[in-house]
Design a protein around this motif. Structure first.
Motif, PDB file in Angstrom:
ATOM      1  N   CYS A  81      56.005  34.948  25.311  1.00  0.00           N
ATOM      2  CA  CYS A  81      55.977  34.587  26.729  1.00  0.00           C
ATOM      3  C   CYS A  81      54.693  33.803  26.960  1.00  0.00           C
ATOM      4  N   ALA A  82      54.845  32.523  27.237  1.00  0.00           N
ATOM      5  CA  ALA A  82      53.698  31.654  27.462  1.00  0.00           C
ATOM      6  C   ALA A  82      53.481  31.449  28.947  1.00  0.00           C
ATOM      7  N   ALA A  83      52.258  31.662  29.380  1.00  0.00           N
ATOM      8  CA  ALA A  83      51.907  31.494  30.787  1.00  0.00           C
ATOM      9  C   ALA A  83      51.194  30.164  30.990  1.00  0.00           C
ATOM     10  N   SER A  84      51.489  29.529  32.101  1.00  0.00           N
ATOM     11  CA  SER A  84      50.832  28.275  32.456  1.00  0.00           C
ATOM     12  C   SER A  84      50.629  28.236  33.963  1.00  0.00           C
ATOM     13  N   GLY A  85      49.888  27.240  34.410  1.00  0.00           N
ATOM     14  CA  GLY A  85      49.577  27.154  35.824  1.00  0.00           C
ATOM     15  C   GLY A  85      48.265  27.861  36.106  1.00  0.00           C
ATOM     16  N   ARG A  86      48.223  28.628  37.167  1.00  0.00           N
ATOM     17  CA  ARG A  86      47.016  29.346  37.540  1.00  0.00           C
ATOM     18  C   ARG A  86      46.940  30.647  36.732  1.00  0.00           C
ATOM     19  N   THR A  87      46.746  30.452  35.434  1.00  0.00           N
ATOM     20  CA  THR A  87      46.734  31.607  34.558  1.00  0.00           C
ATOM     21  C   THR A  87      45.420  32.359  34.666  1.00  0.00           C
ATOM     22  N   ASP A  88      45.517  33.629  34.528  1.00  0.00           N
ATOM     23  CA  ASP A  88      44.351  34.511  34.592  1.00  0.00           C
ATOM     24  C   ASP A  88      44.708  35.723  33.748  1.00  0.00           C
ATOM     25  N   SER A  89      43.903  36.013  32.760  1.00  0.00           N
ATOM     26  CA  SER A  89      44.245  37.120  31.870  1.00  0.00           C
ATOM     27  C   SER A  89      43.909  38.479  32.452  1.00  0.00           C
ATOM     28  N   ASN A  90      43.401  38.531  33.685  1.00  0.00           N
ATOM     29  CA  ASN A  90      42.988  39.802  34.262  1.00  0.00           C
ATOM     30  C   ASN A  90      44.137  40.608  34.867  1.00  0.00           C
ATOM     31  N   TYR A  91      45.310  40.492  34.279  1.00  0.00           N
ATOM     32  CA  TYR A  91      46.470  41.209  34.789  1.00  0.00           C
ATOM     33  C   TYR A  91      47.276  41.782  33.627  1.00  0.00           C
ATOM     34  N   ALA A  92      47.872  42.910  33.890  1.00  0.00           N
ATOM     35  CA  ALA A  92      48.785  43.478  32.911  1.00  0.00           C
ATOM     36  C   ALA A  92      50.032  42.608  32.824  1.00  0.00           C
ATOM     37  N   MET A  93      50.708  42.720  31.694  1.00  0.00           N
ATOM     38  CA  MET A  93      51.950  41.987  31.481  1.00  0.00           C
ATOM     39  C   MET A  93      53.023  42.963  31.030  1.00  0.00           C
ATOM     40  N   GLY A  94      54.258  42.584  31.272  1.00  0.00           N
ATOM     41  CA  GLY A  94      55.335  43.471  30.887  1.00  0.00           C
ATOM     42  C   GLY A  94      56.581  42.731  30.441  1.00  0.00           C
ATOM     43  N   TRP A  95      57.434  43.470  29.749  1.00  0.00           N
ATOM     44  CA  TRP A  95      58.753  42.988  29.388  1.00  0.00           C
ATOM     45  C   TRP A  95      59.798  43.902  30.015  1.00  0.00           C
ATOM     46  N   PHE A  96      60.810  43.300  30.567  1.00  0.00           N
ATOM     47  CA  PHE A  96      61.952  44.006  31.124  1.00  0.00           C
ATOM     48  C   PHE A  96      63.209  43.392  30.512  1.00  0.00           C
ATOM     49  N   ARG A  97      64.308  44.082  30.675  1.00  0.00           N
ATOM     50  CA  ARG A  97      65.572  43.540  30.179  1.00  0.00           C
ATOM     51  C   ARG A  97      66.711  43.931  31.095  1.00  0.00           C
ATOM     52  N   GLN A  98      67.766  43.131  31.048  1.00  0.00           N
ATOM     53  CA  GLN A  98      68.953  43.420  31.837  1.00  0.00           C
ATOM     54  C   GLN A  98      70.181  43.120  31.001  1.00  0.00           C
ATOM     55  N   ALA A  99      70.959  44.141  30.766  1.00  0.00           N
ATOM     56  CA  ALA A  99      72.214  44.007  30.031  1.00  0.00           C
ATOM     57  C   ALA A  99      73.348  43.725  31.013  1.00  0.00           C
ATOM     58  N   PRO A 100      74.439  43.145  30.543  1.00  0.00           N
ATOM     59  CA  PRO A 100      75.561  42.838  31.434  1.00  0.00           C
ATOM     60  C   PRO A 100      76.065  44.072  32.150  1.00  0.00           C
ATOM     61  N   GLY A 101      76.184  43.969  33.456  1.00  0.00           N
ATOM     62  CA  GLY A 101      76.694  45.075  34.246  1.00  0.00           C
ATOM     63  C   GLY A 101      75.720  46.205  34.495  1.00  0.00           C
ATOM     64  N   LYS A 102      74.487  46.019  34.050  1.00  0.00           N
ATOM     65  CA  LYS A 102      73.490  47.068  34.237  1.00  0.00           C
ATOM     66  C   LYS A 102      72.301  46.545  35.031  1.00  0.00           C
ATOM     67  N   GLU A 103      71.527  47.469  35.551  1.00  0.00           N
ATOM     68  CA  GLU A 103      70.336  47.083  36.289  1.00  0.00           C
ATOM     69  C   GLU A 103      69.212  46.718  35.314  1.00  0.00           C
ATOM     70  N   ARG A 104      68.283  45.933  35.821  1.00  0.00           N
ATOM     71  CA  ARG A 104      67.105  45.591  35.031  1.00  0.00           C
ATOM     72  C   ARG A 104      66.313  46.864  34.719  1.00  0.00           C
ATOM     73  N   GLU A 105      65.825  46.943  33.495  1.00  0.00           N
ATOM     74  CA  GLU A 105      65.067  48.116  33.115  1.00  0.00           C
ATOM     75  C   GLU A 105      63.765  47.730  32.426  1.00  0.00           C
ATOM     76  N   PHE A 106      62.799  48.609  32.540  1.00  0.00           N
ATOM     77  CA  PHE A 106      61.502  48.433  31.918  1.00  0.00           C
ATOM     78  C   PHE A 106      61.623  48.574  30.414  1.00  0.00           C
ATOM     79  N   VAL A 107      60.867  47.737  29.679  1.00  0.00           N
ATOM     80  CA  VAL A 107      60.862  47.821  28.218  1.00  0.00           C
ATOM     81  C   VAL A 107      59.470  48.181  27.712  1.00  0.00           C
ATOM     82  N   ALA A 108      58.469  47.375  28.102  1.00  0.00           N
ATOM     83  CA  ALA A 108      57.124  47.606  27.595  1.00  0.00           C
ATOM     84  C   ALA A 108      56.108  46.927  28.499  1.00  0.00           C
ATOM     85  N   THR A 109      54.879  47.433  28.464  1.00  0.00           N
ATOM     86  CA  THR A 109      53.811  46.839  29.241  1.00  0.00           C
ATOM     87  C   THR A 109      52.497  46.954  28.487  1.00  0.00           C
ATOM     88  N   VAL A 110      51.603  46.002  28.766  1.00  0.00           N
ATOM     89  CA  VAL A 110      50.300  46.010  28.123  1.00  0.00           C
ATOM     90  C   VAL A 110      49.239  45.714  29.179  1.00  0.00           C
TER      91      VAL A 110
END
Length: 124
Positions: free
Chosen positions: A22-51
């Motif tokens: 995941c590449a960030a651009s624009g007004r990037t600032d590393s002072n924030y946590a980042m996360g990954w989420f996923r959404q399978a067909p017919g299901k709600e978005r769910e949390f996967v991982a965060t750093v």
């Protein structure tokens, strides 16, 4: 504004590995946590991982713990998700997101910027 672009998705077989980026651009600032989420067909978005903003703390969904690893390279404004031992139930669109907070957090409401997603399909 911050733009997040995910890459690395694809079609793999069960047991294979993938690494998402995941590449960030624009007004990037590393002072924030980042996360990954996923959404399978017919299901709600769910949390996967965060750093946390410095990468010192990570949290995972129980379903991926021990198989997925989140990491970040602040010099490159990039976050990664290494996915090993993939299962068919990992099939989903994976989204990268930037939190409003520095600390790692699971709640989607705490994230204010989202990427467009990358498809991961795992065949059994």
């Amino acid at each position: 504004q911050v733009q997040l672009v995910e890459s690395g998705g694809g079609l793999v077989q069960a047991g294979d590995s993938l690494r998402l980026s995941c590449a960030a651009s624009g007004r990037t600032d590393s002072n924030y946590a980042m996360g990954w989420f996923r959404q399978a067909p017919g299901k709600e978005r769910e949390f996967v991982a965060t750093v946390s903003w410095r990468g010192g703390n990570t949290y995972y969904a129980d379903s991926v713990k021990g198989r997925f690893t989140i990491s970040r390279d602040n010099a490159k404004n990039t976050v990664y998700l290494q996915m090993n031992s993939l299962k068919s139930e990992d099939t989903a669109v994976y989204y990268c997101a930037r939190s409003r907070l520095r600390v790692a957090t699971r709640g989607a409401d705490e994230y204010d910027y989202w990427g467009q997603g990358t498809q991961v399909t795992v065949s059994s």
